[in-house]
Scaffold this active site. Structure first.
Site, PDB file in Angstrom:
ATOM      1  N   ASP A 216      22.750  11.369  13.760  1.00  0.00           N
ATOM      2  CA  ASP A 216      22.917  12.340  14.849  1.00  0.00           C
ATOM      3  C   ASP A 216      24.146  13.213  14.540  1.00  0.00           C
ATOM      4  O   ASP A 216      24.465  13.400  13.373  1.00  0.00           O
ATOM      5  CB  ASP A 216      23.018  11.612  16.195  1.00  0.00           C
ATOM      6  CG  ASP A 216      22.515  12.464  17.349  1.00  0.00           C
ATOM      7  OD1 ASP A 216      22.969  13.613  17.465  1.00  0.00           O
ATOM      8  OD2 ASP A 216      21.675  11.998  18.129  1.00  0.00           O
ATOM      9  N   HIS A 239      23.298  15.792  12.286  1.00  0.00           N
ATOM     10  CA  HIS A 239      23.054  16.986  13.093  1.00  0.00           C
ATOM     11  C   HIS A 239      24.288  17.889  13.159  1.00  0.00           C
ATOM     12  O   HIS A 239      24.466  18.630  14.116  1.00  0.00           O
ATOM     13  CB  HIS A 239      22.615  16.598  14.505  1.00  0.00           C
ATOM     14  CG  HIS A 239      21.319  15.842  14.548  1.00  0.00           C
ATOM     15  ND1 HIS A 239      20.696  15.500  15.714  1.00  0.00           N
ATOM     16  CD2 HIS A 239      20.525  15.373  13.566  1.00  0.00           C
ATOM     17  CE1 HIS A 239      19.572  14.829  15.437  1.00  0.00           C
ATOM     18  NE2 HIS A 239      19.458  14.739  14.137  1.00  0.00           N
TER      19      HIS A 239
END
Ligand SMILES: *[C@@H]1O[C@H](CO)[C@@H](O)[C@H](O)[C@H]1NC(C)=O
Ligand SMILES: *[C@@H]1O[C@H](CO)[C@@H](O)[C@H](O)[C@H]1NC(C)=O
Ligand SMILES: *[C@@H]1O[C@H](CO)[C@@H](O)[C@H](O)[C@H]1NC(C)=O
Ligand SMILES: *[C@@H]1O[C@H](CO)[C@@H](O)[C@H](O)[C@H]1NC(C)=O
Ligand SMILES: *[C@@H]1O[C@H](CO)[C@@H](O)[C@H](O)[C@H]1NC(C)=O
Ligand SMILES: *[C@@H]1O[C@H](CO)[C@@H](O)[C@H](O)[C@H]1NC(C)=O
Ligand SMILES: *[C@@H]1O[C@H](CO)[C@@H](O)[C@H](O)[C@H]1NC(C)=O
Ligand SMILES: *[C@@H]1O[C@H](CO)[C@@H](O)[C@H](O)[C@H]1NC(C)=O
Ligand SMILES: *[C@@H]1O[C@H](CO)[C@@H](O)[C@H](O)[C@H]1NC(C)=O
Length: 391
Positions: A216, A239
């Site tokens: 993430d 991310h």
């Protein structure tokens, strides 16, 4: 006469040397060490060492001589969920030179973290050891963070390695004057919600020289953070570096964020600001500069309708992207999706150069309700709406 003088001189000198020696001994022992092994921690990776950690902590916390709490190298300490409470009587350093490992089972059904540090000021957590969350069994069910620091002022976290958290790795909530330096955070690129560093309500933050690759966000800066400086980050996979989501349940106040001199690779997004619809507050004065990105899906994103189809009311302004280049796997490299009611204003793009990772493919941008200016070389063309800020 002379003889007496020499004698008293020698005596005086010896007294001074002796005093220095005593002072040195006192100084050298001033920082008492609480070694978890002395509290019956086995450090064999199988025996639960949580009680030893807690007892060592309680003693260290009572010590007024700025003690050191030590996890010695060459050992592996099995730690179950633990909560360490401040305030303590003096500044504590936790040395993690050995490893700390979470049980390889579901260790709690409560909403908690593996290790929670609460209201402990002037704490330093450092060392060359690895803190392993053994998160794989969690990734399908419960969500628990690895380390969480709540209301800790003047906090330093340096050099430790964190891996495979059940959920987020390093969470800071309400910490002022926070330094994170030289940490390494690793989890598989497909492990869900395993953000590297997440902060909320933190001021005066410095994050430097760290390597983060997870499933993430490498770094997520959430609501009410200000004066945050992030540099020297190697981020990927994951991310990227995100601001938000902001404004979900309360007014967002985010300003003076500087992210610079960093590299992001193999990420879904690179630099992102996202807000929830219907939120309030602002995100302003945020600068991203000297950042190189390789093999990203969408390098630059401002998303005011994050999570829903409606548009947000968190105001986004004074955002600068400068000296940024990189390659993408998809065509749209800059996506600015701002709200009609509260558009993004005073955006600046300067020397932005993107290319497709694949040969002979073009790059483009999609832009809605974004106002600002460009300067220098800009690829792709960014059709920002004028210079107006007054709508
Ligand atoms: C500590 O963890 C590191 C990284 O996983 C590993 O290389 C090392 O062997 C471990 N040391 C001990 C004593 O378990
Ligand atoms: C405790 O830490 C604070 C903040 O780092 C520092 O200002 C203070 O001098 C330290 N106190 C001692 C006794 O080391
Ligand atoms: C911030 O924290 C650092 C490290 O603990 C300390 O040295 C420094 O004095 C603190 N700064 C302020 C303004 O308290
Ligand atoms: C952020 O700050 C604002 C204004 O001070 C406050 O209303 C809000 O509750 C805070 N939000 C959080 C999540 O702390
Ligand atoms: C914007 O933030 C930077 C730090 O990132 C700060 O130096 C500058 O003064 C801020 N500008 C304004 C207008 O507040
Ligand atoms: C991309 O930026 C980096 C530094 O941020 C620079 O060293 C490199 O030369 C740039 N590459 C291109 C193709 O502009
Ligand atoms: C890229 O485009 C050039 C010029 O149009 C062409 O000569 C070349 O064959 C193309 N290369 C590929 C891999 O498609
Ligand atoms: C445009 O960029 C150049 C450097 O690339 C800088 O010197 C100049 O001040 C910038 N102009 C504006 C209006 O920001
Ligand atoms: C926004 O930009 C306009 C001109 O483009 C300028 O007059 C205004 O001062 C800027 N506002 C801020 C807060 O920087």
């Amino acid at each position: 006469m002379l003889l007496i003088d020499v004698k008293s001189f020698i005596q005086a000198a010896l007294t001074i040397v002796g005093l220095c020696f005593l002072f040195m001994i006192k100084f050298a022992t001033a920082r008492h060490v609480y070694n978890v092994v002395d509290y019956q921690a086995a450090g064999n990776g199988r025996t639960d060492d949580t009680q030893a950690f807690l007892k060592a902590w309680n003693d260290a916390c009572e010590d007024e001589r700025s003690p050191i709490l030590r996890f010695p190298s060459g050992k592996n300490f099995l730690i179950n969920k633990i909560r360490l409470e401040g305030p303590c009587r003096s500044n504590i350093s936790i040395e993690v030179h050995g490893n700390i490992t979470a049980p390889n089972k579901i260790w709690t059904k409560e909403t908690t973290n593996l290790i929670t540090f609460h209201a402990i000021d002037n704490l330093v957590v450092h060392g060359w050891g690895t803190i392993d969350g053994q998160g794989a069994i969690w990734w399908d069910c419960f969500k628990r963070n690895l380390l969480e620091f709540v209301n800790c002022q003047n906090l330093v976290v340096s050099h430790v390695r964190l891996t495979n958290s059940p959920n987020k790795h390093l969470v800071f909530d309400g910490c002022n004057n926070l330094t994170v330096h030289g940490v390494t955070i690793m989890a598989p690129g497909d492990s869900p919600n395993t953000d590297g560093i997440v902060m909320q309500g933190c001021q005066q933050v410095q994050i430097t020289r760290s390597k983060i690759g997870t499933g993430d966000d490498c770094i997520a800066i959430l609501t009410n953070c200000s004066d945050v400086d992030v540099s020297g980050i190697t981020c990927g996979p994951g991310h990227g570096i995100s601001i938000g989501s902001l404004g979900k349940d309360s007014e967002a106040v985010v300003e003076r964020i500087h992210v610079h001199d960093s590299t992001i690779f193999q990420a879904l997004t690179g630099l992102r600001i996202k807000t929830w619809e219907g939120g309030s507050g602002f995100a302003r004065n945020i600068t991203f500069e000297r950042i190189q990105m390789m093999d990203l899906i969408t390098p630059i994103v401002i998303d005011q309708s994050y999570g829903t189809m409606q548009l947000s009311d968190v105001a986004i302004s004074e955002i600068t992207f400068r000296d940024i280049n990189g390659t993408s796997t998809e065509e749209v490299v800059v996506k600015l999706e701002c709200s009609t009611s509260v558009p993004c204003t005073n955006l600046t793009f300067e020397n932005i150069i993107f290319a497709r990772a694949a040969i002979n493919k073009t790059v483009s941008a999609t832009i809605q309700n974004a106002y600002g200016t460009t300067n220098g070389t800009i690829i792709p063309i960014l059709p920002l709406a004028g210079r107006s800020t007054n709508l």
